[in-house]
Design an enzyme around this catalytic site. Structure first.
Site, PDB file in Angstrom:
ATOM      1  N   HIS A   1      -9.730  -7.272  11.585  1.00 46.88           N
ATOM      2  CA  HIS A   1      -8.867  -7.971  10.627  1.00 46.88           C
ATOM      3  C   HIS A   1      -9.569  -9.114   9.900  1.00 46.88           C
ATOM      4  O   HIS A   1      -9.001  -9.672   8.951  1.00 46.88           O
ATOM      5  CB  HIS A   1      -7.624  -8.498  11.341  1.00 46.88           C
ATOM      6  CG  HIS A   1      -6.620  -7.423  11.675  1.00 46.88           C
ATOM      7  ND1 HIS A   1      -6.818  -6.505  12.684  1.00 46.88           N
ATOM      8  CD2 HIS A   1      -5.441  -7.092  11.102  1.00 46.88           C
ATOM      9  CE1 HIS A   1      -5.794  -5.673  12.724  1.00 46.88           C
ATOM     10  NE2 HIS A   1      -4.940  -6.001  11.796  1.00 46.88           N
TER      11      HIS A   1
ATOM     12  N   ARG B   1      -8.545   2.327   7.302  1.00 50.38           N
ATOM     13  CA  ARG B   1      -7.590   3.320   7.799  1.00 50.38           C
ATOM     14  C   ARG B   1      -8.199   4.710   7.655  1.00 50.38           C
ATOM     15  O   ARG B   1      -9.221   4.984   8.254  1.00 50.38           O
ATOM     16  CB  ARG B   1      -6.246   3.212   7.079  1.00 50.38           C
ATOM     17  CG  ARG B   1      -5.095   3.867   7.870  1.00 50.38           C
ATOM     18  CD  ARG B   1      -3.791   3.879   7.094  1.00 50.38           C
ATOM     19  NE  ARG B   1      -3.215   2.546   6.995  1.00 50.38           N
ATOM     20  CZ  ARG B   1      -2.452   2.004   7.944  1.00 50.38           C
ATOM     21  NH1 ARG B   1      -2.239   2.666   9.060  1.00 50.38           N
ATOM     22  NH2 ARG B   1      -1.924   0.810   7.799  1.00 50.38           N
TER      23      ARG B   1
ATOM     24  N   MET C   1     -12.685  -1.859   8.375  1.00 48.56           N
ATOM     25  CA  MET C   1     -11.361  -1.300   8.164  1.00 48.56           C
ATOM     26  C   MET C   1     -11.369  -0.293   7.010  1.00 48.56           C
ATOM     27  O   MET C   1     -12.385  -0.091   6.353  1.00 48.56           O
ATOM     28  CB  MET C   1     -10.365  -2.429   7.851  1.00 48.56           C
ATOM     29  CG  MET C   1      -9.849  -3.130   9.087  1.00 48.56           C
ATOM     30  SD  MET C   1      -8.476  -4.212   8.648  1.00 48.56           S
ATOM     31  CE  MET C   1      -7.729  -4.427  10.254  1.00 48.56           C
TER      32      MET C   1
ATOM     33  N   ASP D   1      -7.835  -1.001   1.622  1.00 47.19           N
ATOM     34  CA  ASP D   1      -8.443   0.326   1.841  1.00 47.19           C
ATOM     35  C   ASP D   1      -8.812   1.017   0.533  1.00 47.19           C
ATOM     36  O   ASP D   1      -9.589   1.959   0.534  1.00 47.19           O
ATOM     37  CB  ASP D   1      -7.459   1.238   2.593  1.00 47.19           C
ATOM     38  CG  ASP D   1      -6.977   0.606   3.877  1.00 47.19           C
ATOM     39  OD1 ASP D   1      -5.947   1.061   4.412  1.00 47.19           O
ATOM     40  OD2 ASP D   1      -7.612  -0.366   4.322  1.00 47.19           O
TER      41      ASP D   1
ATOM     42  N   SER E   1       4.326   1.166   1.671  1.00 45.80           N
ATOM     43  CA  SER E   1       5.279   0.316   0.928  1.00 45.80           C
ATOM     44  C   SER E   1       5.724   0.986  -0.361  1.00 45.80           C
ATOM     45  O   SER E   1       6.892   0.934  -0.733  1.00 45.80           O
ATOM     46  CB  SER E   1       4.601  -1.024   0.609  1.00 45.80           C
ATOM     47  OG  SER E   1       4.061  -1.576   1.796  1.00 45.80           O
TER      48      SER E   1
ATOM     49  N   GLY F   1       0.821  -1.215   0.000  1.00 46.11           N
ATOM     50  CA  GLY F   1       0.000   0.000   0.000  1.00 46.11           C
ATOM     51  C   GLY F   1       0.850   1.259   0.000  1.00 46.11           C
ATOM     52  O   GLY F   1       2.018   1.244  -0.403  1.00 46.11           O
TER      53      GLY F   1
HETATM   54  O1  F6P Z   1      -3.988  -0.702   5.427  1.00 45.38           O
HETATM   55  C1  F6P Z   1      -4.697  -1.893   5.590  1.00 45.38           C
HETATM   56  C2  F6P Z   1      -5.208  -1.996   7.009  1.00 45.38           C
HETATM   57  O2  F6P Z   1      -5.942  -3.185   7.135  1.00 45.38           O
HETATM   58  C3  F6P Z   1      -6.082  -0.825   7.436  1.00 45.38           C
HETATM   59  O3  F6P Z   1      -7.413  -0.927   6.938  1.00 45.38           O
HETATM   60  C4  F6P Z   1      -6.004  -0.950   8.931  1.00 45.38           C
HETATM   61  O4  F6P Z   1      -6.315   0.263   9.598  1.00 45.38           O
HETATM   62  C5  F6P Z   1      -4.531  -1.333   9.128  1.00 45.38           C
HETATM   63  O5  F6P Z   1      -4.127  -2.010   7.940  1.00 45.38           O
HETATM   64  C6  F6P Z   1      -4.284  -2.241  10.316  1.00 45.38           C
HETATM   65  O6  F6P Z   1      -2.877  -2.382  10.412  1.00 45.38           O
HETATM   66  P1  F6P Z   1      -2.263  -3.630  11.232  1.00 45.38           P
HETATM   67  O7  F6P Z   1      -2.574  -4.874  10.466  1.00 45.38           O
HETATM   68  O8  F6P Z   1      -0.781  -3.315  11.244  1.00 45.38           O
HETATM   69  O9  F6P Z   1      -2.923  -3.623  12.574  1.00 45.38           O
END
Ligand code: F6P
Length: 368
Positions: free
Chosen positions: A272, A178, A176, A134, A106, A103
Site C-alpha cells: 500500500h 491487482r 500493486m 492499477d 465503483s 475504479g
Molecule cells: O485497486 C487498487 C488496489 O490498490 C490494487 O492494486 C490492490 O490489489 C487492491 O487495491 C488492494 O485493496 P485493499 O486496499 O482493499 O487491500
C-alpha cells in the site's frame, strides 16, 4: 436553475482523488449550484453520511493523497435492494447529479445504480471518474493515481537499487496492480529494472523461475563488478513472491553448486505504499480536469458516462464523444466501458493482446 450535485469516492483510494473532488466542487459552486459530499463510498451513501461541501471544505486538499470523503468497498451494493435504498437516499437529499470517483468496482456500481431497467424514471444523472492506480479501466488512457503510483515505485526501486548494487544482490520487488501488469511494466522501464514479471504474459511457475535464474546468471556474466538485479513483479502474477524467491534460490543452487553462496536474493513487497503520498503534478492536473468535465457534463444533461483521458485513438463506434469543456477529455458510455474492461482483463482486447508479447523482444535490452 440551481442544481444539487453529490460526489463520492469508492474502492481503493488513489492520489489525485482530492483534486477531482475539489475541482468538481468549486466549478459547481462557481456556476451557482450546491454540492454534497458522500462519505465512506457506497456504504456511507446507504447510511446517509451526506453533508454539504463548500469551497472552504476543499481548500488546500489538492496536494493531499487519499480522499477527504474517505472510501470503502461495499458488498451490500451488489444487492438490488441496496441500490433501491441508495436511489431513495439521493432523491430525499434533492440530488440532481451524482459523480462517483473510483475504479472498476465503483464504476460497475454506478452503472447498476443508473440502469434504467431497475431505476425506472429515477431522474438523477450519473457520471463516473476513473480513479485506480492499477490503470485497469478501459477506454481511458489513464486513471487518477497511476502517475503518482509509478513515481512512488520508481523512487522505491532507485533506493533498493543502491543497496542491491552495493551487495550485488537480486531483489524481487512486488508492486500493486491487482490483475493488471501496467504498473509493473511501466515502472520497470522507468526504473531501469532488469526484468518484469506480469500476469498478462501467462507464464507457468517453472517459466517464471527459469527466467529469473537466467537473468541473474546473465547479469553475473556480463557485469562481473555489479551483479545487481531488479526484478519487478506485479502482485497479479499467481506465484506468491516469497515462494518465487525460494524456488529461484533452489534452482540457483542446482545451477551453480558451491558458487551459489555469493548469489543473494531478497524480496521487497511495496504494498500500500504505492497508493499513498501527495499526488504528482500530473495527477493533480488529471483529477482537476476530470472533475471539471464531470460537473459540466452533468449540467449539460449527460448520463451514464465516464470521463476519459484519451490521446488520439480509435474509439469503438458510439462509445463516446469528445468533451466540449476539454478537448483532451471524452465522455465514454459506461456500459460500453465495462464491456471493454472485461475484454481487457480477460486478455481479449487489442491492448491486452499487445501486452502479452510487448516485452518478448526486450528481455535482452534489459540486461545491457
Ligand atoms: O485497486 C487498487 C488496489 O490498490 C490494487 O492494486 C490492490 O490489489 C487492491 O487495491 C488492494 O485493496 P485493499 O486496499 O482493499 O487491500
Amino acid at each position: 436553475m440551481s442544481k444539487t450535485i453529490a460526489i463520492l469516492t469508492s474502492g481503493g483510494d488513489s492520489p489525485g482523488m482530492n483534486a477531482a473532488i475539489r475541482a468538481a466542487t468549486i466549478v459547481a459552486i462557481a456556476k451557482g449550484h450546491r454540492v454534497l459530499g458522500v462519505r465512506h463510498g457506497y456504504r456511507g451513501l446507504l447510511d446517509g453520511k451526506i453533508a454539504p461541501l463548500d469551497a472552504e471544505g476543499v481548500n488546500g486538499i489538492l496536494r493531499e493523497g487519499g480522499t477527504i470523503l474517505h472510501s470503502a468497498r461495499s458488498r451490500r451494493f451488489h444487492e438490488r435492494a441496496s441500490r433501491d435504498q441508495a436511489r431513495e437516499v439521493l432523491t430525499q437529499h434533492g440530488v440532481d447529479g451524482l459523480i462517483v470517483i473510483g475504479g472498476n468496482g465503483s464504476l460497475t456500481g454506478l452503472t447498476l445504480l443508473s440502469n434504467q431497467d431497475e431505476a425506472g424514471d429515477w431522474p438523477v444523472r450519473c457520471i463516473g471518474i476513473p480513479a485506480s492506480i492499477d490503470n485497469d479501466i478501459a477506454l481511458t488512457g489513464l486513471a487518477i493515481g497511476v502517475d503518482t503510483a509509478m513515481n512512488t515505485i520508481v523512487e522505491a526501486c532507485d533506493r533498493i537499487g543502491d543497496t542491491a548494487s552495493a551487495h550485488g544482490r537480486t531483489f524481487i520487488i512486488e508492486v500493486m496492480g491487482r490483475e493488471s501488469g501496467y504498473l509493473a511494466m511501466t515502472s520497470a522501464i522507468a526504473s531501469g529494472a532488469n526484468m518484469v514479471l506480469f500476469p498478462e504474459a501467462t507464464r507457468t511457475e517453472e517459466e517464471l523461475v527459469n527466467s529469473v535464474v537466467k537473468t541473474i546468471l546473465t547479469m553475473r556474466e556480463r557485469h562481473p563488478e555489479n551483479h545487481r538485479v531488479l526484478a519487478i513483479k506485479a502482485e497479479g502474477v499467481p506465484t506468491p513472491t516469497d515462494r518465487l524467491k525460494e524456488l529461484v534460490d533452489a534452482k540457483l543452487g542446482q545451477a551453480t553448486g558451491e558458487e551459489h553462496e555469493d548469489i543473494e536474493t531478497r524480496v521487497t513487497v511495496l504494498g500500500h505504499v504505492v497508493r499513498g503520498g501527495r499526488p504528482s503534478a500530473f495527477d493533480r492536473l488529471l483529477g482537476s480536469r476530470f472533475g471539471n468535465v464531470a460537473v459540466r457534463a452533468l449540467l449539460d444533461g449527460e448520463h451514464r458516462k465516464m470521463v476519459a483521458w484519451l490521446p488520439p485513438m480509435d474509439l469503438p463506434e458510439g462509445a463516446g464523444t469528445r468533451s466540449v469543456a476539454d478537448p483532451y477529455c471524452y465522455l465514454i458510455d459506461l456500459p460500453m466501458m465495462l464491456a471493454a474492461t472485461k475484454r481487457l482483463l480477460e486478455g481479449q482486447s487489442p491492448l491486452a493482446r499487445w501486452r502479452t508479447t510487448a516485452f518478448d523482444d526486450l528481455e535482452d535490452v534489459f540486461l545491457l
